[in-house]
Write an enzyme that holds these catalytic residues in place. Structure first.
Site, PDB file in Angstrom:
ATOM      1  N   ASN A 147      16.640  13.115   1.619  1.00 37.77           N
ATOM      2  CA  ASN A 147      16.001  13.612   2.830  1.00 37.77           C
ATOM      3  C   ASN A 147      17.126  14.261   3.627  1.00 37.77           C
ATOM      4  O   ASN A 147      17.898  13.578   4.301  1.00 37.77           O
ATOM      5  CB  ASN A 147      15.358  12.484   3.633  1.00 37.77           C
ATOM      6  CG  ASN A 147      14.650  12.998   4.866  1.00 37.77           C
ATOM      7  OD1 ASN A 147      14.765  14.181   5.210  1.00 37.77           O
ATOM      8  ND2 ASN A 147      13.912  12.132   5.543  1.00 37.77           N
ATOM      9  N   ASN A 190      20.448  12.704  11.903  1.00 36.45           N
ATOM     10  CA  ASN A 190      19.507  12.042  12.824  1.00 36.45           C
ATOM     11  C   ASN A 190      18.696  10.929  12.175  1.00 36.45           C
ATOM     12  O   ASN A 190      17.975  10.204  12.867  1.00 36.45           O
ATOM     13  CB  ASN A 190      18.566  13.056  13.512  1.00 36.45           C
ATOM     14  CG  ASN A 190      19.338  14.035  14.366  1.00 36.45           C
ATOM     15  OD1 ASN A 190      20.113  13.598  15.208  1.00 36.45           O
ATOM     16  ND2 ASN A 190      19.172  15.325  14.148  1.00 36.45           N
TER      17      ASN A 190
HETATM   18  C1  DHK Z   1      13.462  14.675   9.022  1.00 35.48           C
HETATM   19  C2  DHK Z   1      14.066  15.471   9.937  1.00 35.48           C
HETATM   20  O1  DHK Z   1      15.128  15.033  10.600  1.00 35.48           O
HETATM   21  C3  DHK Z   1      13.560  16.807  10.267  1.00 35.48           C
HETATM   22  O2  DHK Z   1      14.573  17.686  10.679  1.00 35.48           O
HETATM   23  C4  DHK Z   1      12.786  17.417   9.113  1.00 35.48           C
HETATM   24  C5  DHK Z   1      12.388  15.170   8.148  1.00 35.48           C
HETATM   25  C6  DHK Z   1      11.726  16.435   8.627  1.00 35.48           C
HETATM   26  C7  DHK Z   1      11.404  14.068   7.787  1.00 35.48           C
HETATM   27  O3  DHK Z   1      10.209  14.196   8.001  1.00 35.48           O
HETATM   28  O4  DHK Z   1      11.847  13.051   7.243  1.00 35.48           O
HETATM   29  O5  DHK Z   1      12.183  18.618   9.529  1.00 35.48           O
END
Ligand code: DHK
Length: 152
Positions: free
Chosen positions: A76, A12
Site C-alpha cells: 500500500n 501516513n
Molecule cells: C492510502 C492513502 O494514504 C491514500 O493516499 C491513497 C490509500 C489511498 C488507502 O486507501 O489505503 O489514495
C-alpha cells in the site's frame, strides 16, 4: 520453501487509527501488522512489515527484497501510488510478484486517486475492503506455488 511476504506501507499509514477513521478505519498500524502476522503464520507463511513516509526509504526497502528471500510483496504505497515513478521502477527492478492494496475504495474518491503507477505491474489490485484488502492478498498468496512446487 515457505512464502516470505514483505508488506510495505507508505506515507501516513503510520497514522492509522487516528487519521480519518471514517475512511481508513480505527485499527492502528501496529494492530494491523500484528493481525497480518497472525494470519500469515496460520497460513504457514513468513511475513515482515515495513512502513516509511519517505519515497527513498520505500525504494531502498523494496530493492532489498531482491536479495532477502522475499517471494511476494503486498504494497500500500499510500499517496505515492498516484505519483511515484520511482516506486514503480523499484518494483519492476526486483522481479518479485506483488499485490497492490488500499484500505479505501480509491475509485470512489477524488479523481487524482483513480490513477496508479503500480497497477499494471501488479498481479492483483484490492481496494476498499479495509484491513481485509491485506488479508485477501495473503489468502491469495498462500494458494500460489512456491518455487519448489513450481519445479516439482
Ligand atoms: C492510502 C492513502 O494514504 C491514500 O493516499 C491513497 C490509500 C489511498 C488507502 O486507501 O489505503 O489514495
Amino acid at each position: 520453501m515457505l512464502h516470505r511476504i514483505l508488506v510495505v506501507h507508505g506515507p501516513n499509514l503510520n497514522m492509522l487509527g487516528l487519521r480519518e477513521p471514517e475512511i481508513y478505519g480505527s485499527l492502528t498500524l501496529d494492530e494491523l501488522n500484528r493481525s497480518l502476522e497472525t494470519l500469515a503464520r496460520s497460513l504457514n507463511m513468513a511475513l515482515t512489515t515495513f512502513q516509511a513516509n519517505g519515497e527513498g526509504e520505500l525504494v531502498t526497502r523494496i530493492q532489498q527484497a531482491r536479495s532477502d528471500g522475499t517471494t511476494w510483496l503486498v504494497i500500500n504505497a499510500g499517496a505515492y501510488t498516484h505519483t511515484s515513478v520511482a516506486i514503480r521502477d523499484a518494483l519492476a527492478a526486483i522481479d518479485r510478484p506483488f499485490i497492490e492494496v488500499h484500505l479505501s475504495n480509491v475509485h470512489a474518491r477524488e479523481p487524482f486517486r483513480h490513477h496508479s503507477y503500480l497497477s499494471d505491474l501488479a498481479r492483483g489490485v484490492i481496494a476498499g475492503l479495509g484491513a481485509m484488502s491485506y488479508e485477501a492478498a495473503l489468502h491469495f498468496i498462500a494458494r500460489q506455488p512456491t518455487d519448489l512446487e513450481a519445479v516439482a
